[in-house]
Design a protein around this motif. Structure first.
Motif, PDB file in Angstrom:
ATOM      1  N   SER A   9       1.015  -1.170   0.080  1.00 40.34           N
ATOM      2  CA  SER A   9      -0.214  -0.035  -0.101  1.00 40.34           C
ATOM      3  C   SER A   9       0.963   1.454  -0.079  1.00 40.34           C
ATOM      4  CB  SER A   9      -1.059  -0.097   0.804  1.00 40.34           C
ATOM      5  OG  SER A   9       0.043   0.615   2.430  1.00 40.34           O
ATOM      6  N   ALA A  10       0.435   1.806  -0.534  1.00 39.23           N
ATOM      7  CA  ALA A  10       0.879   3.368  -0.541  1.00 39.23           C
ATOM      8  C   ALA A  10       1.680   4.422   0.647  1.00 39.23           C
ATOM      9  CB  ALA A  10       0.616   4.108  -1.473  1.00 39.23           C
ATOM     10  N   ALA A  11       2.437   5.084   0.513  1.00 40.98           N
ATOM     11  CA  ALA A  11       2.395   5.481   2.115  1.00 40.98           C
ATOM     12  C   ALA A  11       3.224   7.132   2.270  1.00 40.98           C
ATOM     13  CB  ALA A  11       3.178   5.105   3.501  1.00 40.98           C
ATOM     14  N   SER A  12       2.743   8.033   2.591  1.00 40.22           N
ATOM     15  CA  SER A  12       3.222   8.917   2.404  1.00 40.22           C
ATOM     16  C   SER A  12       4.560   9.873   3.442  1.00 40.22           C
ATOM     17  CB  SER A  12       2.063  10.137   2.195  1.00 40.22           C
ATOM     18  OG  SER A  12       3.060  11.736   2.174  1.00 40.22           O
ATOM     19  N   ASP A  13       5.141  10.417   2.565  1.00 40.22           N
ATOM     20  CA  ASP A  13       6.293  10.279   3.932  1.00 40.22           C
ATOM     21  C   ASP A  13       6.534  12.268   4.085  1.00 40.22           C
ATOM     22  OD1 ASP A  13       7.593   8.234   4.337  1.00 40.22           O
ATOM     23  OD2 ASP A  13       8.889   8.648   2.342  1.00 40.22           O
ATOM     24  N   VAL A  14       6.251  12.649   5.217  1.00 43.45           N
ATOM     25  CA  VAL A  14       6.277  14.522   5.728  1.00 43.45           C
ATOM     26  C   VAL A  14       7.497  14.255   6.348  1.00 43.45           C
ATOM     27  CG1 VAL A  14       5.814  15.540   7.396  1.00 43.45           C
ATOM     28  CG2 VAL A  14       4.049  14.168   6.143  1.00 43.45           C
ATOM     29  N   TYR A  15       8.596  15.235   5.436  1.00 43.29           N
ATOM     30  CA  TYR A  15       9.529  15.450   5.764  1.00 43.29           C
ATOM     31  C   TYR A  15       9.348  16.767   6.639  1.00 43.29           C
ATOM     32  CZ  TYR A  15      11.602  11.890   2.085  1.00 43.29           C
ATOM     33  OH  TYR A  15      11.647  10.878   1.905  1.00 43.29           O
ATOM     34  N   LYS A  16      10.895  16.634   7.157  1.00 36.50           N
ATOM     35  CA  LYS A  16      10.958  18.694   7.933  1.00 36.50           C
ATOM     36  C   LYS A  16      12.449  18.706   7.250  1.00 36.50           C
ATOM     37  CE  LYS A  16       9.430  21.248  11.472  1.00 36.50           C
ATOM     38  NZ  LYS A  16       8.828  21.930  10.985  1.00 36.50           N
ATOM     39  N   ARG A  17      12.454  19.854   6.752  1.00 35.41           N
ATOM     40  CA  ARG A  17      14.141  19.964   5.801  1.00 35.41           C
ATOM     41  C   ARG A  17      14.099  20.696   6.947  1.00 35.41           C
ATOM     42  NH1 ARG A  17      16.207  18.628   1.034  1.00 35.41           N
ATOM     43  NH2 ARG A  17      14.039  18.283   0.908  1.00 35.41           N
ATOM     44  N   GLN A  18      16.326  20.238   6.837  1.00 33.34           N
ATOM     45  CA  GLN A  18      16.662  21.428   8.371  1.00 33.34           C
ATOM     46  C   GLN A  18      18.476  21.886   7.039  1.00 33.34           C
ATOM     47  OE1 GLN A  18      15.696  22.598  10.859  1.00 33.34           O
ATOM     48  NE2 GLN A  18      13.676  21.457  11.427  1.00 33.34           N
ATOM     49  N   SER A  19      18.274  22.571   6.606  1.00 35.02           N
ATOM     50  CA  SER A  19      19.649  22.582   5.592  1.00 35.02           C
ATOM     51  C   SER A  19      19.447  21.717   4.960  1.00 35.02           C
ATOM     52  CB  SER A  19      21.031  23.833   6.670  1.00 35.02           C
ATOM     53  OG  SER A  19      20.832  21.967   6.693  1.00 35.02           O
ATOM     54  N   VAL A  20      20.364  21.213   4.503  1.00 34.90           N
ATOM     55  CA  VAL A  20      20.635  19.936   3.312  1.00 34.90           C
ATOM     56  C   VAL A  20      20.116  18.730   4.142  1.00 34.90           C
ATOM     57  CG1 VAL A  20      21.892  18.293   2.037  1.00 34.90           C
ATOM     58  CG2 VAL A  20      22.448  21.394   2.759  1.00 34.90           C
ATOM     59  N   ASP A  21      19.505  18.167   5.060  1.00 32.99           N
ATOM     60  CA  ASP A  21      18.968  17.017   5.707  1.00 32.99           C
ATOM     61  C   ASP A  21      18.431  16.928   5.551  1.00 32.99           C
ATOM     62  OD1 ASP A  21      21.708  16.537   6.135  1.00 32.99           O
ATOM     63  OD2 ASP A  21      22.221  17.232   8.487  1.00 32.99           O
ATOM     64  N   SER A  22      17.282  16.170   5.061  1.00 34.36           N
ATOM     65  CA  SER A  22      15.810  16.093   5.438  1.00 34.36           C
ATOM     66  C   SER A  22      15.512  14.752   6.816  1.00 34.36           C
ATOM     67  CB  SER A  22      15.404  15.832   4.545  1.00 34.36           C
ATOM     68  OG  SER A  22      15.474  16.649   3.366  1.00 34.36           O
ATOM     69  N   GLU A  23      15.263  15.103   7.194  1.00 31.79           N
ATOM     70  CA  GLU A  23      15.023  14.157   8.614  1.00 31.79           C
ATOM     71  C   GLU A  23      12.765  13.531   7.996  1.00 31.79           C
ATOM     72  OE1 GLU A  23      13.500  13.449  13.552  1.00 31.79           O
ATOM     73  OE2 GLU A  23      14.421  16.003  12.483  1.00 31.79           O
ATOM     74  N   ILE A  24      12.662  12.364   7.759  1.00 30.25           N
ATOM     75  CA  ILE A  24      11.480  11.834   8.041  1.00 30.25           C
ATOM     76  C   ILE A  24      10.730  11.833   9.308  1.00 30.25           C
ATOM     77  CG2 ILE A  24       9.809  10.419   7.739  1.00 30.25           C
ATOM     78  CD1 ILE A  24      11.804   9.123   5.508  1.00 30.25           C
ATOM     79  N   ILE A  25       9.817  12.750   9.322  1.00 29.81           N
ATOM     80  CA  ILE A  25       8.859  13.668  10.372  1.00 29.81           C
ATOM     81  C   ILE A  25       7.546  12.677  11.186  1.00 29.81           C
ATOM     82  CG2 ILE A  25       9.637  15.065  11.409  1.00 29.81           C
ATOM     83  CD1 ILE A  25       7.317  16.509  10.874  1.00 29.81           C
ATOM     84  N   GLU A  26       7.239  12.289   9.589  1.00 18.39           N
ATOM     85  CA  GLU A  26       6.181  10.951   9.949  1.00 18.39           C
ATOM     86  C   GLU A  26       6.268  10.252   9.117  1.00 18.39           C
ATOM     87  OE1 GLU A  26       3.201  10.315  12.253  1.00 18.39           O
ATOM     88  OE2 GLU A  26       4.256  12.218  12.798  1.00 18.39           O
ATOM     89  N   LYS A  27       5.573   8.868   8.979  1.00 20.70           N
ATOM     90  CA  LYS A  27       5.048   8.338   7.857  1.00 20.70           C
ATOM     91  C   LYS A  27       3.766   8.075   8.098  1.00 20.70           C
ATOM     92  CE  LYS A  27       9.448   5.092   6.462  1.00 20.70           C
ATOM     93  NZ  LYS A  27       8.954   5.535   4.729  1.00 20.70           N
ATOM     94  N   ILE A  28       3.198   8.072   6.855  1.00 20.42           N
ATOM     95  CA  ILE A  28       1.846   8.254   6.545  1.00 20.42           C
ATOM     96  C   ILE A  28       0.801   7.500   6.268  1.00 20.42           C
ATOM     97  CG2 ILE A  28      -0.568   9.426   6.583  1.00 20.42           C
ATOM     98  CD1 ILE A  28       1.049  11.385   6.617  1.00 20.42           C
ATOM     99  N   ASP A  29       0.381   6.276   6.511  1.00 21.03           N
ATOM    100  CA  ASP A  29      -0.781   5.123   5.627  1.00 21.03           C
ATOM    101  C   ASP A  29      -1.712   5.772   5.227  1.00 21.03           C
ATOM    102  OD1 ASP A  29      -1.656   3.132   4.552  1.00 21.03           O
ATOM    103  OD2 ASP A  29      -0.995   1.427   5.797  1.00 21.03           O
ATOM    104  N   LEU A  30      -1.474   5.778   3.803  1.00 20.66           N
ATOM    105  CA  LEU A  30      -2.566   6.577   3.023  1.00 20.66           C
ATOM    106  C   LEU A  30      -3.815   5.743   2.435  1.00 20.66           C
ATOM    107  CD1 LEU A  30      -0.561   8.401   0.215  1.00 20.66           C
ATOM    108  CD2 LEU A  30      -1.950   9.485   2.341  1.00 20.66           C
ATOM    109  N   GLU A  31      -3.479   4.003   3.100  1.00 21.45           N
ATOM    110  CA  GLU A  31      -4.864   3.695   3.007  1.00 21.45           C
ATOM    111  C   GLU A  31      -5.583   3.873   4.745  1.00 21.45           C
ATOM    112  OE1 GLU A  31      -5.963   1.861   0.455  1.00 21.45           O
ATOM    113  OE2 GLU A  31      -4.695   3.017  -0.186  1.00 21.45           O
TER     114      GLU A  31
END
Length: 85
Positions: free
Chosen positions: A1-23
């Motif tokens: 099933s598809a998922a959505s990643d929500v990233y918080k971008r801090q300068s060059v690094d991107s930290e995934i802050i949440e994975k949301i299951d779209l189903e």
């Protein structure tokens, strides 16, 4: 099933802050603890931002996304929403 990643971008690094299951989050609106002032909506395997207290609202004007080639970006909040398989 598809998922959505929500990233918080801090300068060059991107930290995934949440994975949301779209189903799992079918036809649902919600906020995230670590993303103040933003309301997300999931509907039929797609995600969008429906409210944001950022000044330009470009993220709100971006429609639902449902493919890896699409992104929702909110520069004032350093936020990126992407789809993964």
């Amino acid at each position: 099933s598809a998922a959505s990643d929500v990233y918080k971008r801090q300068s060059v690094d991107s930290e995934i802050i949440e994975k949301i299951d779209l189903e799992t989050h079918k036809n649902n609106t919600f906020s995230l603890e670590n993303v103040k002032g933003v309301v997300f909506e999931v509907n039929n395997g797609k995600i969008r931002i429906i409210e944001s207290d950022c000044p330009d609202k470009i993220c709100v004007k971006t429609d639902f996304i449902d493919s890896k080639s699409e992104k929702i970006v909110c520069l004032p909040k350093k936020l990126i929403v992407e789809i993964e398989d």
